[in-house]
Design an enzyme around this catalytic site. Sequence first.
Site, mmCIF file in Angstrom:
data_model
loop_
_atom_site.group_PDB
_atom_site.id
_atom_site.type_symbol
_atom_site.label_atom_id
_atom_site.label_comp_id
_atom_site.label_asym_id
_atom_site.label_seq_id
_atom_site.Cartn_x
_atom_site.Cartn_y
_atom_site.Cartn_z
ATOM 1 N N TRP A 1 0.826 -1.203 0.000
ATOM 2 C CA TRP A 1 0.000 0.000 0.000
ATOM 3 C C TRP A 1 0.857 1.248 0.000
ATOM 4 O O TRP A 1 1.994 1.219 0.471
ATOM 5 C CB TRP A 1 -0.887 0.029 1.252
ATOM 6 C CG TRP A 1 -1.736 -1.188 1.469
ATOM 7 C CD1 TRP A 1 -1.584 -2.088 2.483
ATOM 8 C CD2 TRP A 1 -2.884 -1.626 0.712
ATOM 9 N NE1 TRP A 1 -2.565 -3.056 2.394
ATOM 10 C CE2 TRP A 1 -3.367 -2.799 1.314
ATOM 11 C CE3 TRP A 1 -3.541 -1.143 -0.429
ATOM 12 C CZ2 TRP A 1 -4.476 -3.500 0.826
ATOM 13 C CZ3 TRP A 1 -4.641 -1.840 -0.908
ATOM 14 C CH2 TRP A 1 -5.099 -2.991 -0.286
ATOM 15 N N HIS A 6 -1.353 2.360 4.578
ATOM 16 C CA HIS A 6 -0.630 1.955 5.792
ATOM 17 C C HIS A 6 -1.070 2.760 7.019
ATOM 18 O O HIS A 6 -1.219 2.213 8.109
ATOM 19 C CB HIS A 6 0.878 2.113 5.586
ATOM 20 C CG HIS A 6 1.468 1.002 4.778
ATOM 21 N ND1 HIS A 6 1.585 -0.281 5.256
ATOM 22 C CD2 HIS A 6 1.959 0.975 3.516
ATOM 23 C CE1 HIS A 6 2.127 -1.060 4.328
ATOM 24 N NE2 HIS A 6 2.361 -0.324 3.258
ATOM 25 N N ASP A 45 8.852 1.821 4.423
ATOM 26 C CA ASP A 45 8.988 2.272 3.034
ATOM 27 C C ASP A 45 10.027 3.376 2.904
ATOM 28 O O ASP A 45 10.690 3.489 1.877
ATOM 29 C CB ASP A 45 7.641 2.789 2.497
ATOM 30 C CG ASP A 45 6.731 1.645 2.057
ATOM 31 O OD1 ASP A 45 7.262 0.569 1.691
ATOM 32 O OD2 ASP A 45 5.494 1.835 2.070
ATOM 33 N N ARG A 48 13.586 1.660 2.640
ATOM 34 C CA ARG A 48 13.908 0.524 1.770
ATOM 35 C C ARG A 48 14.872 0.853 0.635
ATOM 36 O O ARG A 48 15.561 -0.021 0.123
ATOM 37 C CB ARG A 48 12.653 -0.154 1.227
ATOM 38 C CG ARG A 48 11.705 0.756 0.488
ATOM 39 C CD ARG A 48 10.374 0.057 0.343
ATOM 40 N NE ARG A 48 10.551 -1.146 -0.461
ATOM 41 C CZ ARG A 48 9.994 -1.336 -1.651
ATOM 42 N NH1 ARG A 48 9.223 -0.404 -2.171
ATOM 43 N NH2 ARG A 48 10.189 -2.442 -2.323
ATOM 44 N N HIS A 60 8.693 -6.748 1.786
ATOM 45 C CA HIS A 60 7.347 -6.164 1.668
ATOM 46 C C HIS A 60 6.362 -7.038 0.895
ATOM 47 O O HIS A 60 5.189 -6.688 0.795
ATOM 48 C CB HIS A 60 7.431 -4.793 0.983
ATOM 49 C CG HIS A 60 8.246 -3.787 1.738
ATOM 50 N ND1 HIS A 60 7.690 -2.694 2.356
ATOM 51 C CD2 HIS A 60 9.578 -3.728 1.999
ATOM 52 C CE1 HIS A 60 8.653 -1.983 2.937
ATOM 53 N NE2 HIS A 60 9.815 -2.602 2.738
ATOM 54 N N HIS A 116 3.998 -2.353 9.597
ATOM 55 C CA HIS A 116 3.980 -2.134 8.150
ATOM 56 C C HIS A 116 3.655 -3.407 7.371
ATOM 57 O O HIS A 116 2.821 -3.404 6.452
ATOM 58 C CB HIS A 116 5.332 -1.578 7.711
ATOM 59 C CG HIS A 116 5.384 -1.188 6.268
ATOM 60 N ND1 HIS A 116 5.003 0.057 5.820
ATOM 61 C CD2 HIS A 116 5.740 -1.888 5.163
ATOM 62 C CE1 HIS A 116 5.136 0.112 4.505
ATOM 63 N NE2 HIS A 116 5.583 -1.064 4.076
ATOM 64 N N ASP A 120 1.066 -4.672 4.278
ATOM 65 C CA ASP A 120 1.437 -5.068 2.908
ATOM 66 C C ASP A 120 0.918 -6.446 2.513
ATOM 67 O O ASP A 120 0.534 -6.653 1.361
ATOM 68 C CB ASP A 120 2.964 -5.022 2.734
ATOM 69 C CG ASP A 120 3.462 -3.648 2.312
ATOM 70 O OD1 ASP A 120 2.652 -2.833 1.822
ATOM 71 O OD2 ASP A 120 4.666 -3.380 2.477
ATOM 72 N N HIS A 126 0.885 -7.614 -3.594
ATOM 73 C CA HIS A 126 2.095 -7.909 -2.818
ATOM 74 C C HIS A 126 2.236 -9.411 -2.593
ATOM 75 O O HIS A 126 3.168 -9.865 -1.932
ATOM 76 C CB HIS A 126 2.098 -7.163 -1.483
ATOM 77 C CG HIS A 126 2.603 -5.752 -1.605
ATOM 78 N ND1 HIS A 126 3.727 -5.294 -0.965
ATOM 79 C CD2 HIS A 126 2.136 -4.713 -2.337
ATOM 80 C CE1 HIS A 126 3.927 -4.028 -1.286
ATOM 81 N NE2 HIS A 126 2.974 -3.638 -2.116
ATOM 82 N N HIS A 149 0.443 -2.034 -10.201
ATOM 83 C CA HIS A 149 0.781 -2.112 -8.778
ATOM 84 C C HIS A 149 0.449 -0.786 -8.081
ATOM 85 O O HIS A 149 -0.154 -0.771 -7.003
ATOM 86 C CB HIS A 149 2.265 -2.463 -8.585
ATOM 87 C CG HIS A 149 2.603 -2.761 -7.157
ATOM 88 N ND1 HIS A 149 2.605 -4.026 -6.645
ATOM 89 C CD2 HIS A 149 2.880 -1.937 -6.123
ATOM 90 C CE1 HIS A 149 2.889 -3.978 -5.363
ATOM 91 N NE2 HIS A 149 3.059 -2.706 -5.018
ATOM 92 N N ASP A 153 -1.869 -0.020 -4.953
ATOM 93 C CA ASP A 153 -1.257 0.553 -3.745
ATOM 94 C C ASP A 153 -1.966 1.845 -3.343
ATOM 95 O O ASP A 153 -2.191 2.082 -2.146
ATOM 96 C CB ASP A 153 0.223 0.890 -3.998
ATOM 97 C CG ASP A 153 1.182 -0.206 -3.545
ATOM 98 O OD1 ASP A 153 0.747 -1.169 -2.910
ATOM 99 O OD2 ASP A 153 2.386 -0.073 -3.846
HETATM 100 N N1 DCM Z 1 6.726 -5.129 -5.145
HETATM 101 C C1 DCM Z 1 5.978 -6.283 -5.051
HETATM 102 N N2 DCM Z 1 6.413 -7.422 -5.619
HETATM 103 C C2 DCM Z 1 7.573 -7.453 -6.294
HETATM 104 C C3 DCM Z 1 8.350 -6.279 -6.421
HETATM 105 C C4 DCM Z 1 7.900 -5.119 -5.834
HETATM 106 O O1 DCM Z 1 4.924 -6.265 -4.439
HETATM 107 N N3 DCM Z 1 7.998 -8.595 -6.815
HETATM 108 C C5 DCM Z 1 6.214 -3.885 -4.555
HETATM 109 C C6 DCM Z 1 7.057 -3.179 -3.550
HETATM 110 C C7 DCM Z 1 6.618 -1.733 -3.741
HETATM 111 C C8 DCM Z 1 6.330 -1.637 -5.211
HETATM 112 O O2 DCM Z 1 6.037 -2.986 -5.620
HETATM 113 O O3 DCM Z 1 5.399 -1.483 -3.044
HETATM 114 C C9 DCM Z 1 7.437 -1.050 -6.046
HETATM 115 O O4 DCM Z 1 8.585 -1.803 -5.826
HETATM 116 P P1 DCM Z 1 9.988 -1.464 -6.499
HETATM 117 O O5 DCM Z 1 10.168 -0.010 -6.279
HETATM 118 O O6 DCM Z 1 10.963 -2.323 -5.744
HETATM 119 O O7 DCM Z 1 9.844 -1.836 -7.921
HETATM 120 ZN ZN ZN Z 2 5.728 -1.735 1.970
HETATM 121 ZN ZN ZN Z 3 3.171 -1.830 -3.068
#
Ligand code: DCM
Ligand code: ZN
Ligand code: ZN
Length: 278
Positions: A1, A6, A45, A48, A60, A116, A120, A126, A149, A153
């Site tokens: 999210w 969150h 977040d 990260r 996450h 958190h 998620d 996620h 995504h 989110d």
């Molecule tokens: N994310 C996810 N699954 C993945 C990769 C990333 O759920 N395999 C999520 C984490 C963040 C968003 O997607 O909320 C963007 O991630 P990133 O910035 O790492 O691409």
């Molecule tokens: Zn997160």
């Molecule tokens: Zn996300």
Amino acid sequence: WGSLGHITIAYIASNFVKESTETYFQGLLRNDTEHYLAGVATWADSIRYTKWGRFSKNFHFIDAKDDPPTYCGVDFARDCKADGCVVSSLQNYTSQLLDSKLWQWRRTQAAKFVIHFVGDIHQPLHVENVAQGGNGIHVNWEGHEFNLHHVWDSSIAEKMLGGNRRKTYDNAFRWATDLTDEIKSGKYLTESASWIDGLLLDDPIATSMVWANESNAYVCSHVAYSTPSVFPEGPAAIVGQELAGEYFEKAAPVTELQVAKAGYRLAAWLDLIADRMS
Ligand code: DCM
Ligand code: ZN
Ligand code: ZN
Ligand code: DCM
Ligand code: DCM
């Protein structure tokens, strides 16, 4: 999210925890206001992408290697990466919270991660491998290009709430108050008791796998059975579609339900932890 999700989840949890739990976590988080959970809900977040926080970037989510919309399902052994996933992280940071031999700052940090990650794991994308949780799927939202995504989110929740986008904490507080009422006396009254059935503090993996499988099921569930789905016609069919219309109408109730559940479950989980520690 995104932040709105969150922070809302954290405020819902603060509305349901026992008084003794509130006191315990206000002490651990060194914040004796009503914002003690909401104030740390997005911390995971914010770190990260920093050098010291990079270790947590895979914590996450869990990439369910299923085949939506034909087949959904999460398998811990198959899907949790060697360096961790949201399920193993809930296990790890829950045990840290319960370890009174650890330095307090470690338990404080663990609390911030648990608050958190319970959020998620309730976001369907996620708990899905396809296109890295939908990050690689380009769609339209009110005429602008977004990835799927991000739509799940943030965009869906923000559209539902309306209002001033910059007032995230105010919007979250308002949304949390509404969802708390729905749980206490509204549309979630009957089902909410089952949301916290069978929580096992001594088995965070089994407990959070139930949550993960529920979230992931929304990636597959089909509109034909009148259950909304992330991919009603499969991942390829959603590319380039405008999602702020009919898709939004179907997705909004799922978002609302998952946010409500996450908040209610977070409260129950924190109660179990605080009870064990006292
Ligand atoms: N994310 C996810 N699954 C993945 C990769 C990333 O759920 N395999 C999520 C984490 C963040 C968003 O997607 O909320 C963007 O991630 P990133 O910035 O790492 O691409
Ligand atoms: Zn997160
Ligand atoms: Zn996300
Ligand atoms: N924090 C953040 N974003 C927020 C709220 C807090 O990044 N929306 C960070 C700031 C601190 C940590 O969370 O690094 C804990 O904050 P505090 O203990 O001061 O509440
Ligand atoms: N903290 C932590 N891990 C670190 C540094 C700080 O858990 N490496 C904790 C100590 C405080 C809270 O985070 O409880 C405050 O964070 P910040 O200093 O980022 O506001």
